[in-house]
Structure formats: structure tokens, C-alpha cells
Motif scaffolding. Structure first.
Motif, PDB file in Angstrom:
ATOM      1  N   TYR A 177      43.757  47.223  38.075  1.00 24.42           N
ATOM      2  CA  TYR A 177      44.816  46.602  38.616  1.00 24.42           C
ATOM      3  C   TYR A 177      46.262  46.854  38.331  1.00 24.42           C
ATOM      4  O   TYR A 177      46.763  46.664  37.173  1.00 24.42           O
ATOM      5  CB  TYR A 177      44.567  45.007  38.417  1.00 24.42           C
ATOM      6  CG  TYR A 177      43.212  44.507  38.975  1.00 24.42           C
ATOM      7  CD1 TYR A 177      42.781  44.541  40.187  1.00 24.42           C
ATOM      8  CD2 TYR A 177      42.285  44.105  37.850  1.00 24.42           C
ATOM      9  CE1 TYR A 177      41.503  44.204  40.379  1.00 24.42           C
ATOM     10  CE2 TYR A 177      41.080  43.520  38.089  1.00 24.42           C
ATOM     11  CZ  TYR A 177      40.820  43.662  39.519  1.00 24.42           C
ATOM     12  OH  TYR A 177      39.265  43.236  39.775  1.00 24.42           O
ATOM     13  N   GLY A 231      51.045  46.152  42.489  1.00 21.74           N
ATOM     14  CA  GLY A 231      51.377  44.987  43.074  1.00 21.74           C
ATOM     15  C   GLY A 231      52.180  45.099  44.435  1.00 21.74           C
ATOM     16  O   GLY A 231      52.464  46.087  44.688  1.00 21.74           O
ATOM     17  N   GLU A 232      52.732  43.883  44.948  1.00 23.67           N
ATOM     18  CA  GLU A 232      53.426  43.980  46.153  1.00 23.67           C
ATOM     19  C   GLU A 232      54.571  44.867  46.070  1.00 23.67           C
ATOM     20  O   GLU A 232      55.014  45.759  46.953  1.00 23.67           O
ATOM     21  CB  GLU A 232      53.841  42.593  46.386  1.00 23.67           C
ATOM     22  CG  GLU A 232      54.277  42.537  48.027  1.00 23.67           C
ATOM     23  CD  GLU A 232      54.830  40.941  48.232  1.00 23.67           C
ATOM     24  OE1 GLU A 232      55.820  40.887  49.174  1.00 23.67           O
ATOM     25  OE2 GLU A 232      54.220  40.157  47.840  1.00 23.67           O
ATOM     26  N   GLY A 280      46.788  37.267  34.562  1.00 23.06           N
ATOM     27  CA  GLY A 280      47.086  36.934  35.893  1.00 23.06           C
ATOM     28  C   GLY A 280      48.167  36.018  35.994  1.00 23.06           C
ATOM     29  O   GLY A 280      48.975  36.070  36.735  1.00 23.06           O
ATOM     30  N   GLY A 331      51.672  36.718  37.483  1.00 29.47           N
ATOM     31  CA  GLY A 331      52.201  35.912  38.856  1.00 29.47           C
ATOM     32  C   GLY A 331      53.568  35.532  38.664  1.00 29.47           C
ATOM     33  O   GLY A 331      54.338  35.337  39.668  1.00 29.47           O
ATOM     34  N   ASN A 344      55.153  38.540  40.270  1.00 27.58           N
ATOM     35  CA  ASN A 344      54.995  38.390  41.731  1.00 27.58           C
ATOM     36  C   ASN A 344      55.654  37.413  42.488  1.00 27.58           C
ATOM     37  O   ASN A 344      56.105  37.858  43.516  1.00 27.58           O
ATOM     38  CB  ASN A 344      53.415  38.256  41.914  1.00 27.58           C
ATOM     39  CG  ASN A 344      53.127  38.585  43.360  1.00 27.58           C
ATOM     40  OD1 ASN A 344      52.688  39.722  43.978  1.00 27.58           O
ATOM     41  ND2 ASN A 344      53.075  37.333  44.177  1.00 27.58           N
ATOM     42  N   PHE A 362      48.599  31.556  41.192  1.00 27.99           N
ATOM     43  CA  PHE A 362      48.257  32.924  41.605  1.00 27.99           C
ATOM     44  C   PHE A 362      47.233  33.701  40.506  1.00 27.99           C
ATOM     45  O   PHE A 362      46.287  34.383  41.303  1.00 27.99           O
ATOM     46  CB  PHE A 362      49.588  33.582  40.880  1.00 27.99           C
ATOM     47  CG  PHE A 362      49.497  35.133  41.306  1.00 27.99           C
ATOM     48  CD1 PHE A 362      49.756  35.922  42.436  1.00 27.99           C
ATOM     49  CD2 PHE A 362      49.046  36.037  40.163  1.00 27.99           C
ATOM     50  CE1 PHE A 362      49.750  37.247  42.443  1.00 27.99           C
ATOM     51  CE2 PHE A 362      49.074  37.403  40.417  1.00 27.99           C
ATOM     52  CZ  PHE A 362      49.412  37.995  41.381  1.00 27.99           C
ATOM     53  N   ALA A 363      47.033  33.185  39.568  1.00 32.56           N
ATOM     54  CA  ALA A 363      45.978  33.647  38.635  1.00 32.56           C
ATOM     55  C   ALA A 363      44.453  33.056  39.216  1.00 32.56           C
ATOM     56  O   ALA A 363      43.528  33.945  39.334  1.00 32.56           O
ATOM     57  CB  ALA A 363      46.118  32.996  37.213  1.00 32.56           C
ATOM     58  N   GLU A 407      43.667  32.338  42.453  1.00 28.34           N
ATOM     59  CA  GLU A 407      43.347  32.999  43.476  1.00 28.34           C
ATOM     60  C   GLU A 407      43.019  34.537  43.487  1.00 28.34           C
ATOM     61  O   GLU A 407      42.194  34.975  44.062  1.00 28.34           O
ATOM     62  CB  GLU A 407      44.859  33.032  44.595  1.00 28.34           C
ATOM     63  CG  GLU A 407      45.158  31.577  45.076  1.00 28.34           C
ATOM     64  CD  GLU A 407      44.038  30.881  46.038  1.00 28.34           C
ATOM     65  OE1 GLU A 407      43.114  31.747  46.587  1.00 28.34           O
ATOM     66  OE2 GLU A 407      44.059  29.744  46.176  1.00 28.34           O
ATOM     67  N   PHE A 408      43.810  34.976  42.469  1.00 29.54           N
ATOM     68  CA  PHE A 408      43.184  36.636  42.018  1.00 29.54           C
ATOM     69  C   PHE A 408      42.145  36.562  41.682  1.00 29.54           C
ATOM     70  O   PHE A 408      41.392  37.189  41.889  1.00 29.54           O
ATOM     71  CB  PHE A 408      44.323  37.035  40.942  1.00 29.54           C
ATOM     72  CG  PHE A 408      43.941  38.299  40.331  1.00 29.54           C
ATOM     73  CD1 PHE A 408      44.471  39.513  41.041  1.00 29.54           C
ATOM     74  CD2 PHE A 408      43.099  38.465  39.507  1.00 29.54           C
ATOM     75  CE1 PHE A 408      44.070  40.804  40.600  1.00 29.54           C
ATOM     76  CE2 PHE A 408      42.710  39.584  38.831  1.00 29.54           C
ATOM     77  CZ  PHE A 408      43.203  40.846  39.615  1.00 29.54           C
ATOM     78  N   LYS A 435      39.559  35.848  44.640  1.00 37.53           N
ATOM     79  CA  LYS A 435      39.639  36.928  45.385  1.00 37.53           C
ATOM     80  C   LYS A 435      38.662  38.162  45.005  1.00 37.53           C
ATOM     81  O   LYS A 435      38.026  38.841  45.833  1.00 37.53           O
ATOM     82  CB  LYS A 435      41.132  37.514  45.850  1.00 37.53           C
ATOM     83  CG  LYS A 435      41.319  38.667  46.620  1.00 37.53           C
ATOM     84  CD  LYS A 435      42.555  39.270  46.842  1.00 37.53           C
ATOM     85  CE  LYS A 435      42.604  40.510  47.664  1.00 37.53           C
ATOM     86  NZ  LYS A 435      44.105  40.828  47.742  1.00 37.53           N
ATOM     87  N   ASN A 436      38.652  38.482  43.698  1.00 38.42           N
ATOM     88  CA  ASN A 436      38.238  39.506  43.233  1.00 38.42           C
ATOM     89  C   ASN A 436      36.801  39.225  42.407  1.00 38.42           C
ATOM     90  O   ASN A 436      36.304  39.904  41.773  1.00 38.42           O
ATOM     91  CB  ASN A 436      39.135  40.290  41.891  1.00 38.42           C
ATOM     92  CG  ASN A 436      40.131  40.889  42.389  1.00 38.42           C
ATOM     93  OD1 ASN A 436      40.009  42.026  43.244  1.00 38.42           O
ATOM     94  ND2 ASN A 436      41.445  40.209  42.544  1.00 38.42           N
TER      95      ASN A 436
END
Length: 286
Positions: free
Chosen positions: A83, A86-87, A131, A135, A138, A197-198, A200-201, A204-205
Motif C-alpha cells: 500500500y 494515497g489520494e 492505518g 488516516g 489522508n 479511516f483505519a 474502513e481500510f 475494504k481490503n
């Protein structure tokens, strides 16, 4: 005492500068910035990254960093190394070889994990903690914290008191910025959003989101024991670990994903390949 002196004194008290620092002659240019509160000073994510990188480089040079073949570095690369994008940032990872239990991420995308943290957490728990730190990057929390640090440090010597651009800072200021990045104090809202954020990460993964609760339970338990001295230092800038664990559990329950987390053994050494040597035979001379 004139109005300008009163304003300057109030500013110094607000930032808690020492008596020695308060005696520095700021001059008219710096005083003008004080009066304005630098409200018009623009500070972008790129500015924060540009200022963070030399501070991180300085910390890397002053700490014992795990080399690429070190078991800790290998494990971190396996857990999180894929990973990187990032954005608006690119992540890079290193391990500091120290018993301290900590991790941090900076505005330039540098992620530093202490080996002491890796010793007490399995891979999923590490993902939750790392994460969370990412966050903050991010969510622009790292940028905002860096802006506040820069304004304070630049004003000490009036390096950029009325400039639209980020000016260079001194080596001693970089050291202060580096220390502050490790111990950054975020608001309760910012911490909760980084925890989310952590979570949801992980969801998602395809990771077990219950590891987030488990990670906070570990920190809460350690803060009560013999290791509380450096755990308290790490968590002094974070909300209560038990509360964060409860919130992580509530998130998983709401999503129908909650189950007691079963800690997995952490592999801290790479698997060695075994090779078999071919037997060679020599013919006897007749």
C-alpha cells in the motif's frame, strides 16, 4: 506599555514560549504578522510534505533503522508494503529498532513503525494502528498540525513572518518539528476520524476489522502494567485506549462483523530456504 508590546506579549504567552525566547527582537515585520495572526498564510499539503521530509530524514539519521534484510523490515513490507499510493501522497515505510511502542506517519507519506510495537501486535493489529496514522495524513490533520508548528517556529526567528511561501528552517527547528510530529496532539474528532479511516481500510481490503478493537485493548492493558511509562508517553496525545476499543467494537457490531478477535502469532523472522547439497563421489584410481 504600547499596544504593539501588549499584542506581542499576549502572542508569546499563547504559544508558551520560554523567557529566553520572549527576549528575541522580532522587529516590525514579524510584529505585523503577529498582529494579523498570519490568517492569510497559505499552507498546502505540498508545503507540509516539503517541510516534513527533512525532519523525517533527520530522525532516520539519528535512529537505528532496520535494514532491508532485517526481519522487522521484511515483516512490515509483507504486512503493509504493497500500500503505497494515497489520494495525494506516496507512502514509504521504515522500522525504528527500539523497545518503545509507537508508530507515526507524516505529511510527506513517511510511515515509521517502532519494533517495540511490532513485538506486541500481530499483523492485523499492526494494520489497524498504521492505518490510523495514515488516516491523519489522508484527512489533512498532519498538514494542519505542520502548519501550526511552522508558524510557531518560523516566528521565533521571523524566518517567514510575512511571506506567502515556506522558508527554510534551522536544524534545531527541524529537531523540534520531528519531535512534535511523533507526539502530535489531535482533537478528539480527528482521532475518531482516523480510527474510522483505519476501520474502513481494513473492511475494504478484507482484513478482520475486529483487530482494531484488539489493538486498543493491548495498549490499554499495557498502560496499566510495568510498561506504562513509555506507553503513557505514546498515548498522552491520544484519547483513552479503552474508549477507542469500545468504539471499534461498536462499529463492527453495527456492520454485523463483530466476533471476538483471535490473536494470530506474528512471524518476525523470514522463512529460511533449505537447500540440499548433492553428494559427489570420487573414483578411486586403480
Amino acid at each position: 506599555m504600547n499596544t504593539k508590546s501588549l499584542l506581542l506579549g499576549a502572542f508569546l504567552m499563547f504559544f508558551g514560549l520560554s523567557k529566553a525566547q520572549a527576549q528575541i527582537n522580532f522587529g516590525e515585520r514579524a510584529l505585523g504578522a503577529v498582529q494579523k495572526g498570519m490568517t492569510g498564510f497559505t499552507f498546502t499539503d505540498a508545503d507540509a510534505a516539503a517541510l516534513s521530509k527533512p525532519a523525517v530524514d533527520k530522525m532516520d539519521a539519528e535512529n537505528k533503522v532496520a535494514g532491508p534484510t532485517d526481519p522487522y523490515a521484511i515483516r512490515l513490507a509483507k504486512v503493509f508494503g504493497k500500500y503505497t499510493k494515497g489520494e495525494f501522497y506516496t507512502l514509504n515505510y521504515k522500522v525504528y529498532l527500539t523497545k518503545d511502542v509507537n508508530a507515526f506517519a507524516t505529511a510527506d507519506g513517511s510511515v515509521r513503525v517502532f519494533s517495540g510495537l511490532m513485538d506486541v501486535m500481530d499483523d492485523n493489529e499492526l494494520i489497524a494502528v498504521i492505518g490510523h496514522e495514515i488516516g491523519h495524513v489522508n484527512n489533512h490533520d498532519s498538514r494542519d498540525a505542520m502548519k501550526a508548528l511552522y508558524q510557531k517556529e518560523a516566528l521565533i526567528d521571523a524566518a517567514a513572518s510575512q511571506s506567502n511561501k515556506v522558508a527554510a528552517v534551522t536544524d534545531s527547528q527541524l529537531a523540534k518539528i520531528g519531535s512534535a510530529m511523533i507526539d502530535s496532539k489531535y482533537s478528539r474528532k480527528q482521532e475518531s476520524e482516523a480510527d474510522l479511516f483505519a476501520y474502513e481500510f481494513m473492511k475494504k481490503n478484507g482484513y478482520d476489522v475486529n483487530a482494531e478493537e484488539s489493538a486498543f485493548r493491548i495498549l490499554a492493558k499495557m498502560s496499566e502494567g510495568a510498561q506504562s511509562s513509555f506507553i503513557d508517553q505514546m498515548m498522552s496525545s491520544h484519547p483513552d485506549s479503552s474508549l477507542r476499543a469500545d468504539e471499534a467494537k461498536a462499529r463492527a457490531e453495527k456492520d454485523g462483523l463483530y466476533k471476538p478477535y483471535v490473536k494470530k502469532p506474528a512471524v518476525t523472522t523470514p522463512v529460511k530456504k533449505t537447500t540440499t547439497k548433492k553428494k559427489t563421489t570420487t573414483k578411486k584410481k586403480k
